[in-house]
Design an enzyme around this catalytic site. Structure first.
Site, short mmCIF file in Angstrom:
data_model
loop_
_atom_site.label_atom_id
_atom_site.label_comp_id
_atom_site.label_asym_id
_atom_site.label_seq_id
_atom_site.Cartn_x
_atom_site.Cartn_y
_atom_site.Cartn_z
CB SER A 645 1.18 3.87 6.69
OG SER A 645 0.62 3.90 5.01
CE LYS A 688 -0.25 0.03 3.94
NZ LYS A 688 0.29 0.97 5.00
#
Ligand code: ADP
Length: 741
Positions: A645, A688
């Protein structure tokens, strides 16, 4: 009476005889013995009702040879025998006869047992034969007819013989009587004695700790009688008890057998508790115990509703998935409370051996039932809520397949006849409500995953933590440490600081620990220093918890070249990562540092390839990449990082370094990159975004395909941040670089 009156007037002497039959009221002359005695009347006492009592003293034997009827009484003509008339016996003979009587009488007295001491003494001292014979005869408890015989025996020899004979006979009779008594008594005593001895023996055994197998077996038998179970189980236990009886109490086999019997007796074969099926009650309990977690609670209530409507076997097994400390265990416990179910926790973390689930065979030393059956035994009912904690942490090794064993536990088709190796009897698990917990879905063995319905429990926001701390954790810790709520106050600001600077986690476990630490310190001050009330504020927080442990991720002050902020998901929640890229003259090598995993390295290569493919548009020479080395570094090297990611982040950092263009300091991003610059979705979006928000980012780039996840993220997190959903690297570059080509 008239005879006595007459006697009183002339010489006071009367002749006394006994009647032959005592029962006869008027015996007449013929009914009387002829031999009697002459006696002096010593005293006459007139009592009431014409009763006269006289005291007489016998003087001689006398025999009546005729009677004369006077008007008022009968007069007897008698022949008196005097001691002077007695035969002359030689001295020695007399003495011998005296001694014989004395000795025999002593013997008699001993065997009789109730002859008075005075009588014995008198006998011992009487040396005159005639007197002795009369005295002994008088004191012998014998029948009248016998005594009459003695009276009638006039000569000394005759009397002596008669008396001795009587004494000896009495002795004989008494001896036989005593013997009988003795025998009977002996028999009675033997029983008595045995009883007492037995009692003593069991006491001694008890004292010595030599458990008497017998009483234990009896104990087991009585327990078995009260056990609610199937015939099969009953037979099995009965058999084992019988076997147990035959084993010596000190052998190791007896311990094994004992353990087995006790386990079987304690298992809840048919014992159930009554469930509370009231959903609104369940809702209330869940709300009371937990802050937030709306989705989880809702799913749980739905699940319970379905369970109420269908039969137990059809509802799937719930698995709560989420980071540690987010209340998974505690929710399960609340559900047990809401349903009035017994709660048992079976920890599966680190279980590698199938036997830990299915039990050891009894032939093993120290064999035990498996954790599932042990849990059931602890619960004491067959329908508890059993929490299979950390189901993702089971692993299999050479000792058998743990997940296969678990599968059998969870499979409604099979678990009504679960076989534990130790118990050796089918155990019914179909009534158990299983709830599992796991930290990550990837680690749950696939076949198990198929059986379970996942409910995700996500990390808490700072605000969540704040509320949980204030509304639940603090109270819990206060009570635990004996501090009253009025004695310790923590200001809101201080609480925020605790969350921000002393913990870094997805859940609230550390937070709870920190609050516990404060409470303990407070307890000491209250108890020792007699402080009445304490206030923990931002300024004195360090006195309680020491120096701040974490610093807040913050955005850089100014835009820089080659530095881009990425977002990562770790087991403790989301973090921001600063990715730095340097370009220097070299031979076209790629250097990666900062403890990166393989996936991340490949992701970096993909990024370079993409940047190379577009570099022409930025006026970069085709040979540039051959003549320069590129160094990518991710600080905080102690934390291993992996996953794709960070793809777009690395690609952007490389582009920035190569083109020497600055990247905005207030932008963060996450997304996987392909060789053609497409942006692919990622996981852990909530964590996140939370990290980005905490670091004070203004803009976050997330993959377009994650848009659906965005809907589930609360306003609280996204508020004040611009979320850009991107499909292609172009969009990222456009948003992040101050100047574009
Ligand atoms: P997990 O099983 O997910 O690792 P726990 O259930 O052990 O976490 O939770 C840790 C602690 O945090 C427990 O004391 C629990 O009561 C508390 N806790 C967690 N989430 C909440 C919440 N939403 N509301 C109140 N307390 C919570």
């Amino acid at each position: 009476m008239r005879a006595v009156q007459a006697a009183m007037t002339e010489g006071q002497r009367v002749f006394l005889v006994t009647q032959k039959d005592v029962e006869q009221e008027n015996p007449g002359i013929d009914g009387l013995y002829r031999m009697g005695i002459v006696a002096n009347v010593k005293q006459v006492i007139k009592l009431q009702n014409d009763i006269v009592r006289i005291l007489v003293e016998g003087t001689n034997r006398a025999e009546a040879y005729g009677y004369e009827d006077r008007e008022d009484y009968v007069e007897a003509q008698i022949l008196c025998y005097d001691s002077d008339d007695e035969e002359e016996l030689p001295q020695q003979a007399q003495r011998a006869m005296v001694m014989a009587v004395q000795e025999t009488f002593v013997k008699y007295a001993r065997i009789h047992g109730k002859i008075g001491q005075d009588v014995l003494q008198k006998v011992g001292k009487t040396w005159e034969l005639s007197k002795l014979l009369d005295y002994v005869g008088n004191n012998l408890p014998i029948r009248y007819s016998e005594k009459q015989k003695l009276l009638e025996a006039v000569s000394l020899t005759e009397r002596h013989e008669l008396l001795l004979g009587m004494l000896l006979q009495e002795i004989e009779v008494l001896a036989i009587k005593n013997d009988f008594q003795h025998k009977v008594q002996e028999r009675v005593e033997k029983h008595q004695k045995e009883y007492v001895l037995r009692e003593q023996m069991s006491l001694i055994k008890e004292e010595l700790g030599e458990n008497n197998t017998e009483s234990d077996a009896e104990n087991y038998e009585s327990k078995l009688a009260g056990l609610d179970c199937s015939e099969e189980v009953r037979e099995r236990i009965k058999k084992e008890i019988n076997r147990f009886k035959g084993i010596s109490a000190n052998s190791s086999e007896s311990t094994v057998s004992r353990g087995y019997i006790e386990t079987l007796l304690e298992l809840p074969w048919n014992k159930m508790s009554q469930d509370n099926r009231d959903l609104s009650h369940a809702e209330k309990v869940l709300d009371e115990d937990h802050y937030g977690l709306e989705k989880v609670k809702e799913r749980m209530i739905e699940f319970l509703a379905v369970r109420n409507l269908t039969s137990k076997g059809e509802s799937p097994i719930i698995c709560l998935v989420g980071p540690p400390g987010t209340g998974k265990t505690s929710i399960a416990r609340s559900i047990a409370k809401a349903l009035d179910k017994k709660y048992v926790r079976v920890s599966l973390g680190g279980v590698r051996d199938e036997a830990e689930i299915r039990g050891h065979r009894r032939t093993y030393v120290g064999a035990m039932p498996g954790r599932i059956v042990a849990g059931l035994r602890t619960a004491g009912v067959k329908n508890p809520l059993m929490l299979l904690d950390e189901i993702d942490k089971v692993s299999s090794d050479y000792k058998g397949d743990t997940s296969a064993a678990l599968l059998e536990v969870l499979d409604s088709e099979q678990n009504s006849k679960f076989r534990d190796h130790y118990v050796e009897l089918p155990v019914d698990l179909s009534e158990v409500l299983f709830i599992a917990t796991a930290n990550s879905v990837q680690d749950i063995p696939k076949p198990l995953l198929d059986r379970m319905e996942l409910i995700e429990v996500t990390s808490y926001t700072e605000n969540d933590k704040f509320h949980i701390a204030k509304e639940h954790l603090l109270d819990k810790q206060l009570t635990k440490n004996g501090v009253k709520p009025s004695q310790l106050k923590i200001t809101d600001k201080a609480m925020q600081d605790i969350i921000r600077f002393y913990t870094r986690e997805a859940g609230v476990r550390d937070l709870e620990r920190k609050l516990g630490e404060i409470c303990r310190k407070a307890a000491k001050q209250i108890y020792q220093d007699k402080v009445k009330e304490l206030r923990v504020t931002r300024s004195n927080l360090e006195d309680y918890l020491g120096k701040k442990k974490y610093r807040q991720d913050t955005k850089n002050k100014k835009d820089e070249v080659g530095i881009v902020r990425g977002l990562a998901w770790t087991s403790v929640g989301g973090v921001t990562l600063e990715i730095e890229v340097n370009v220097m003259p070299g031979k076209g090598e790629l250097v990666l540092t900062g403890k990166l995993g393989d996936v991340m390295k490949e992701s970096a290569r993909a990024g370079i390839s993409y940047i190379r493919s577009i570099s022409e548009a930025y006026g970069i020479d085709a040979d540039y990449f051959k003549e320069h080395d590129i160094h990518i570094h991710i600080p905080e090297g102690a934390v291993p990082k992996d996953g794709p990611s960070a793809g777009i982040t690395m690609a952007l950092a490389i582009l920035s370094a190569v083109t020497e263009q600055r990247v905005r300091a207030d932008i963060a991003m996450t997304g996987e990159i392909t060789l053609r610059g497409r942006v692919l979705p990622i996981g852990g979006l909530k964590e996140k975004l939370l990290a980005a928000k905490n670091a004070g980012m203004h803009t976050v780039c997330v993959p377009k395909e994650n848009e659906k996840d965005l809907d589930e993220i609360s306003e609280e997190i996204t508020e004040g941040m611009e979320i850009l959903t991107v499909e292609h690297m172009d969009q990222v570059i456009k948003a992040a670089m101050r100047s574009n080509p």
